[in-house]
Design a protein around this motif. Structure first.
Motif, PDB file in Angstrom:
ATOM      1  N   ASN A  41       0.838  -1.191   0.000  1.00 21.71           N
ATOM      2  CA  ASN A  41       0.000   0.000   0.000  1.00 21.71           C
ATOM      3  C   ASN A  41       0.874   1.242   0.000  1.00 21.71           C
ATOM      4  OD1 ASN A  41      -3.000  -0.901   0.637  1.00 21.71           O
ATOM      5  ND2 ASN A  41      -1.626  -2.225   1.786  1.00 21.71           N
ATOM      6  N   ALA A  62       0.886   5.761  -1.123  1.00 23.14           N
ATOM      7  CA  ALA A  62       0.090   6.952  -1.407  1.00 23.14           C
ATOM      8  C   ALA A  62       0.934   7.946  -2.184  1.00 23.14           C
ATOM      9  CB  ALA A  62      -0.395   7.580  -0.101  1.00 23.14           C
ATOM     10  N   ASN A  89      -3.063   4.874  -3.361  1.00 25.24           N
ATOM     11  CA  ASN A  89      -3.997   5.948  -3.068  1.00 25.24           C
ATOM     12  C   ASN A  89      -3.406   7.207  -3.683  1.00 25.24           C
ATOM     13  OD1 ASN A  89      -5.091   8.296  -1.765  1.00 25.24           O
ATOM     14  ND2 ASN A  89      -6.002   6.927  -0.254  1.00 25.24           N
ATOM     15  N   ASP A 143     -10.201  10.774  -3.603  1.00 21.15           N
ATOM     16  CA  ASP A 143     -11.229   9.989  -4.284  1.00 21.15           C
ATOM     17  C   ASP A 143     -10.672   9.049  -5.342  1.00 21.15           C
ATOM     18  OD1 ASP A 143     -13.351  11.275  -2.885  1.00 21.15           O
ATOM     19  OD2 ASP A 143     -13.137  13.007  -4.229  1.00 21.15           O
ATOM     20  N   THR A 144      -9.348   8.781  -5.305  1.00 23.07           N
ATOM     21  CA  THR A 144      -8.739   7.987  -6.367  1.00 23.07           C
ATOM     22  C   THR A 144      -7.841   6.902  -5.791  1.00 23.07           C
ATOM     23  OG1 THR A 144      -8.708   9.969  -7.758  1.00 23.07           O
ATOM     24  CG2 THR A 144      -7.372   8.109  -8.488  1.00 23.07           C
ATOM     25  N   GLU A 145      -8.166   5.660  -6.131  1.00 19.22           N
ATOM     26  CA  GLU A 145      -7.325   4.537  -5.723  1.00 19.22           C
ATOM     27  C   GLU A 145      -7.143   3.598  -6.905  1.00 19.22           C
ATOM     28  OE1 GLU A 145      -7.363   2.592  -1.718  1.00 19.22           O
ATOM     29  OE2 GLU A 145      -8.144   0.911  -2.893  1.00 19.22           O
ATOM     30  N   ASN A 205      -5.917  -0.267  -7.865  1.00 21.63           N
ATOM     31  CA  ASN A 205      -5.690  -1.592  -7.303  1.00 21.63           C
ATOM     32  C   ASN A 205      -5.105  -2.480  -8.388  1.00 21.63           C
ATOM     33  OD1 ASN A 205      -6.996  -0.856  -4.845  1.00 21.63           O
ATOM     34  ND2 ASN A 205      -8.948  -1.108  -5.869  1.00 21.63           N
TER      35      ASN A 205
END
Length: 158
Positions: A14, A16, A94, A98-100, A102
């Motif tokens: 994960n 960012a 991330n 509002d944007t991820e 995967n």
């Protein structure tokens, strides 16, 4: 003893960043690597509540070693079946509020010998009261996982 079987474990990576643009270098922050997979998560939860559990799964390469070491560091034992290749690493980015993104990899394939070894391992677990099979299957998995195998207990309700 409750055993969990994760046929396709993963490292979840994960990270960012403040935004993502094509063809540019993006600096990331907050990198977190965690051992993951549906069956692993079941065992982590059972252990949290003081219930004896052990993880079973197919593991490969340095990433498989990382997952096993991470699970054992959390106090949950692992009985691995080693395969060729690399256990998958999934990336979760991330890129803003509002944007991820995967990016989930397929994982290391298992072969007939790996499948046979897993069934033999399961058959040897005399203290098993429950087997939880959870999560995705690896690529090129065999038709026998789950449901058949060289089991003297085949069809026996446990």
């Amino acid at each position: 003893m409750i055993y969990t079987l994760t046929a396709n474990p993963a490292i979840d990576y994960n990270i960012a960043c403040d935004g993502l643009s094509a063809n540019t270098v993006t600096r990331t922050r907050n990198a977190v690597y965690t051992p993951n997979g549906k069956g692993l998560n079941v065992s982590f939860t059972l252990d949290h509540y003081g219930i004896d559990t052990t993880i079973l799964g197919f593991f490969a390469g340095f990433s498989g070693e990382f997952i096993i070491q991470g699970a054992e560091a959390l106090g949950v034992p692992v009985k691995p079946v080693w395969t060729d290749g690399i256990t998958r690493v999934n990336v979760f980015l991330n890129a803003g509020p509002d944007t991820e993104y995967n990016m989930v990899n397929a994982g290391a394939a298992i072969d007939e010998a790996n499948e046979r070894e897993m069934f033999e391992l399961i058959d040897s677990l005399d203290d098993m009261t429950c087997l939880v099979i959870s999560g995705s299957l690896p690529p090129q998995h065999l038709r026998g996982l789950p449901g058949r195998g060289p089991s003297s207990r085949e069809g026996e309700r446990r």
